[in-house]
Design a protein around this motif. Structure first.
Motif, PDB file in Angstrom:
ATOM      1  N   MET A 235       0.938  -1.241   0.065  1.00  0.00           N
ATOM      2  CA  MET A 235       0.064   0.123   0.143  1.00  0.00           C
ATOM      3  C   MET A 235       1.093   1.238   0.041  1.00  0.00           C
ATOM      4  N   THR A 236       2.052   1.155   0.297  1.00  0.00           N
ATOM      5  CA  THR A 236       2.985   2.290   0.563  1.00  0.00           C
ATOM      6  C   THR A 236       3.711   2.445  -0.731  1.00  0.00           C
ATOM      7  N   THR A 237       4.142   1.364  -1.536  1.00  0.00           N
ATOM      8  CA  THR A 237       4.988   1.439  -2.748  1.00  0.00           C
ATOM      9  C   THR A 237       4.066   2.286  -3.799  1.00  0.00           C
ATOM     10  N   ALA A 238       5.146   3.110  -4.670  1.00  0.00           N
ATOM     11  CA  ALA A 238       4.829   3.823  -5.549  1.00  0.00           C
ATOM     12  C   ALA A 238       5.022   3.045  -6.878  1.00  0.00           C
ATOM     13  N   ASP A 239       4.282   3.184  -7.770  1.00  0.00           N
ATOM     14  CA  ASP A 239       4.672   2.702  -9.277  1.00  0.00           C
ATOM     15  C   ASP A 239       6.033   3.607  -9.555  1.00  0.00           C
ATOM     16  N   PRO A 240       7.085   3.058  -9.571  1.00  0.00           N
ATOM     17  CA  PRO A 240       8.103   4.051 -10.333  1.00  0.00           C
ATOM     18  C   PRO A 240       7.808   4.509 -11.756  1.00  0.00           C
ATOM     19  N   VAL A 241       7.070   4.259 -12.345  1.00  0.00           N
ATOM     20  CA  VAL A 241       6.895   4.847 -13.616  1.00  0.00           C
ATOM     21  C   VAL A 241       6.014   5.925 -13.524  1.00  0.00           C
TER      22      VAL A 241
END
Length: 448
Positions: A235-241
């Motif tokens: 839930m806290t990981t953002a899409d690197p793109v």
């Protein structure tokens, strides 16, 4: 004596008869020739599908050109009410974005970090077992659900909300096959779908309960009090793109598939592994001897369970939890001497591939030692896909192998399992490969 295998249907049956057989069980609806065929075509007035067993064709579809063979949209016909737009059903850019967010939670050291939760679930599972005759699928289902809740949300199965999800899922699980017939037949809208009428309502109740868990975790993240488990990581990981994180609705979709894939499949594999240990007591004794190493919660103990790992790997060969996968051709393709038109359904069947008579030595026999033979090593590379393969390989494959091996060893450390006369299990495909009337075993405390 070979382990149980479902009967095969006659080679030629009417489409109507095939639909009846398929509704009852995917596995016994197939002809015996599929255990020898490199490729088989199913042609009717309504559809064409191709089942592929030839390793290089499987490699082409799953590994070499996955974008050309997306998951069939028809898979969602039966599962979308529960799974929404989860990573299990999506394709293309949406799927790639989801994997970019999910995959970091399952990388490298994360397995070591979550090992204590799996260990605690295995201890709890052993503590729940009692002597006497027991339907073991219910026990393994409980254990696998406990692992999911502990690793994903840091709560045990006894938690009120976790228990509610688990109980509702038990209502759902036998009502819906992993492959609805619509995966093979483009059913018109007026034709009744082949799952019970309460399936959709049950799916809605499961999603409502999962939503409570997700909202609660989002609040904890905002307050800075959330545990650093898989749910928090995802839930806290953002899409690197794109820089975006999952919305609450998207996270509910993903938790639904984690629960389906991580609970249902592990429960199936564990139940069959315990049955096979009852059927082959010499192997059971070897696993029980290894299990004496399980004294303290330390990830390094997994290196002391090589025989148990071979047993679990062989269980996944004979009883792959997901028996078939369906892909769709985005353009006309040539496979062997046949043309597969655009839109054709391409069926990859771990069930048939793992028992293929022209690939495996003694394919229907249980033999964990095969993995150390040349044939076993070769087939493991080319004809063994219990977690799929290629870009869409199961994210949690490493977790599943640790969970299955550890819980199997832990249960057999404390208990002997024996078959029950006149209660041989018959494999059928529901959400996963389960036994038609359950798997019944007699449990006795092991003398240590």
């Amino acid at each position: 004596m070979s382990p149980p295998k479902p009967p095969s249907r006659p080679d030629r049956v009417s489409l109507w008869r095939y639909m009846q057989l398929f509704r009852a069980d995917i596995l016994s609806a197939q002809p015996a020739r599929l255990y020898r065929a490199w490729m088989a075509e199913f042609r009717t007035p309504f559809f064409r599908s191709f089942l592929m067993n030839q390793p290089d064709l499987v490699k082409t579809v799953l590994k070499d050109r996955p974008d050309d063979f997306p998951k069939s949209d028809r898979i969602g016909e039966g599962l979308r009410p529960l799974l929404g737009n989860s990573v299990f059903l999506t394709n293309g850019d949406v799927w790639k974005r989801q994997r970019r967010i999910i995959d970091p939670a399952f990388e490298g050291g994360r397995l070591r970090e979550t090992f204590p939760a799996i260990w605690n679930a295995s201890e709890a599972a052993a503590g729940r077992l009692q002597e006497g005759v027991s339907e073991i699928e219910a026990q393994t289902s409980h254990a696998a659900a406990d692992v999911i809740f502990r690793t994903l949300f840091s709560i045990p199965i006894e938690n009120e909300l976790a228990a509610a999800v688990f109980e509702e899922f038990r209502t759902y699980q036998r009502s819906q096959p992993i492959l609805n017939l619509a995966a093979f037949v483009p059913l018109p809208r007026w034709m009744p779908r082949l799952f019970r009428g309460d399936t959709r309502a049950s799916a809605a109740r499961i999603r409502a309960l999962i939503t409570q868990l997700v909202v609660q975790r989002a609040d904890e993240i905002a307050l800075g009090t959330a545990p650093q488990d898989l749910a928090t990581k995802i839930m806290t990981t953002a899409d690197p793109v794109t820089g975006e994180t999952f919305s609450p609705e998207e996270m509910v979709d993903q938790v639904a598939i984690f629960f389906l894939a991580g609970h249902e499949t592990s429960a199936s594999a564990l139940a069959w592994a315990l049955y096979l240990m009852a059927l082959y007591p010499d192997w059971q004794d070897k696993v029980a001897a290894e299990a004496q190493a399980l004294e303290i919660c330390d990830f390094s103990v997994m290196s002391k369970l090589p025989i148990t790992r071979d047993v679990f790997r062989e269980t996944l060969r004979l009883y792959p939890p997901v028996p078939m996968m369906v892909r769709q051709a985005t353009q006309t393709e040539q496979f062997r001497d046949r043309s597969a038109p655009r839109g054709s359904q391409l069926v990859i069947s771990p069930w048939h591939l793992h028992r293929h008579e022209r690939l495996w030595e003694r394919p229907d026999d249980f033999d964990p030692a095969r993995w150390h033979t040349e044939n076993g090593k070769s087939c493991q590379r080319d004809a063994y896909i219990p977690f799929s393969a290629g870009a869409r390989v199961c994210t949690g494959a490493g977790f599943a192998m640790v969970e299955g091996v550890l819980i199997l060893a832990r249960l057999l450390r404390d208990f002997e399992v024996e078959t029950v006369p006149n209660r041989d299990p018959v494999p059928v495909a529901h959400l996963t490969v389960r036994a038609r009337d359950g798997i019944w075993l007699n449990l006795r405390k092991r003398q240590r």
